[in-house]
Design a protein around this motif. Structure first.
Motif, short mmCIF file in Angstrom:
data_model
loop_
_atom_site.label_atom_id
_atom_site.label_comp_id
_atom_site.label_asym_id
_atom_site.label_seq_id
_atom_site.Cartn_x
_atom_site.Cartn_y
_atom_site.Cartn_z
N HIS A 163 43.95 45.71 33.90
CA HIS A 163 43.45 45.91 35.26
C HIS A 163 44.21 44.99 36.21
CE1 HIS A 163 41.04 42.56 33.75
NE2 HIS A 163 40.55 42.29 34.95
N HIS A 203 43.88 42.25 38.12
CA HIS A 203 43.37 40.94 38.55
C HIS A 203 44.40 39.84 38.31
CE1 HIS A 203 38.80 42.04 38.60
NE2 HIS A 203 39.47 42.48 39.64
N ASP A 206 44.41 36.79 37.11
CA ASP A 206 44.52 36.07 35.84
C ASP A 206 45.16 36.91 34.74
OD1 ASP A 206 42.08 37.49 36.32
OD2 ASP A 206 41.18 36.59 34.54
N HIS A 207 45.22 38.23 34.94
CA HIS A 207 45.77 39.13 33.92
C HIS A 207 47.22 39.52 34.20
CE1 HIS A 207 41.92 40.03 31.81
NE2 HIS A 207 41.48 39.45 32.92
N HIS A 264 34.08 46.62 35.78
CA HIS A 264 34.51 45.29 36.23
C HIS A 264 35.43 45.45 37.44
CE1 HIS A 264 36.18 41.24 36.07
NE2 HIS A 264 37.38 41.73 35.89
N ASP A 319 38.66 42.95 30.68
CA ASP A 319 37.40 42.37 31.15
C ASP A 319 36.26 43.39 31.17
OD1 ASP A 319 38.66 39.95 31.44
OD2 ASP A 319 38.72 39.97 33.62
#
Ligand code: ZN
Ligand code: ZN
Length: 238
Positions: free
Chosen positions: A67, A69, A71-72, A144, A165
């Motif tokens: 996804h 985000h 942090d990913h 999420h 997530d």
């Protein structure tokens, strides 16, 4: 850093790169692929981890995003400077990474900018991705974030689910969360035949008794919302 099974390695995440990084995985082989790649602040360690397995950034052919985000996938902006790797994501999370939306990408939780990342291709529900020696089925699991996907494969007799997530991820409308869609997504995952799973945070490993644990997560979804969540960059002491 470690081998999870055969050609599937954990290369980013808790204890491997930066404490803010989500877990990321390498499918090793002639055409190495990353599933997520961690954040900008973990990128130097990610490179070192890849090198230990025998790869340089320029070897990576694709990055598949669970996804959009920070942090990913924000580390993709740095990987791109030294690699021709293609970046693939679900349509519903595309705009936020291309525009660098700090809300939708959850970058505001880290007080970091989100570097704009051009998307080279889209992944969609029901599609099978050939990654290394394995076929991964894409399952669109919004909740999420609206563009969250899970990846399902079988290595020998082991059913493996990579959920990003979609299990135990945070909820907020600012990051694109939707609780009703999320319930349906977990129900869909529970229809699959899998043995182990791995999620985006915590120690990256293949977690056994996976069905029971995802059933537990399904029961806990949305039972309680905590409005005083502290951003990751802030430590309050009194
Ligand atoms: Zn995450
Ligand atoms: Zn997330």
């Amino acid at each position: 850093m470690g081998r999870l099974i055969e050609n599937l390695y954990a290369v980013a995440g808790s204890g491997l790169t930066h404490e803010w990084d989500a877990s990321a995985y390498l499918v090793a082989g002639d055409e190495p692929v990353l599933i997520d790649c961690g954040s900008t602040v973990g990128y130097t360690k990610l490179k070192a981890n890849l090198q230990q397995i025998g790869y340089a950034p320029k070897d990576i052919r694709k990055v598949i995003a669970t996804h959009g985000h920070w942090d990913h996938v924000s580390g993709m902006a740095l990987l791109r400077e030294e690699s021709d790797a293609e970046f693939l994501i679900h349509e519903a999370d595309r705009r936020q990474v291309e525009s660098g939306d700090t809300d939708k990408t959850a970058a505001f939780l880290y007080n970091e900018p989100f570097p704009k990342i051009a998307v080279d291709g889209l992944i969609q529900d029901g599609e099978t991705l050939r990654l290394g020696d394995y076929d991964f089925e894409v399952i669109h699991t919004p909740g999420h974030s609206l563009g969250s996907v899970s990846l399902y494969t079988r290595i020998h007799d082991l059913g493996i689910l990579i959920v990003g997530d979609t299990v135990w991820g945070g909820f907020h409308p600012r990051i694109g969360s939707d609780i009703d869609k999320w319930e349906q997504s977990l129900d869909r995952l529970l229809e699959l035949d899998f043995d182990v799973f791995t999620w985006g945070h915590g120690q990256p490993c293949l977690i056994p008794e996976a069905k029971v644990r995802i059933q537990e997560a399904r029961r806990q979804l949305g039972v309680y919302f905590h409005p005083w969540f502290k951003p990751f960059y802030r430590k309050f002491t009194y």
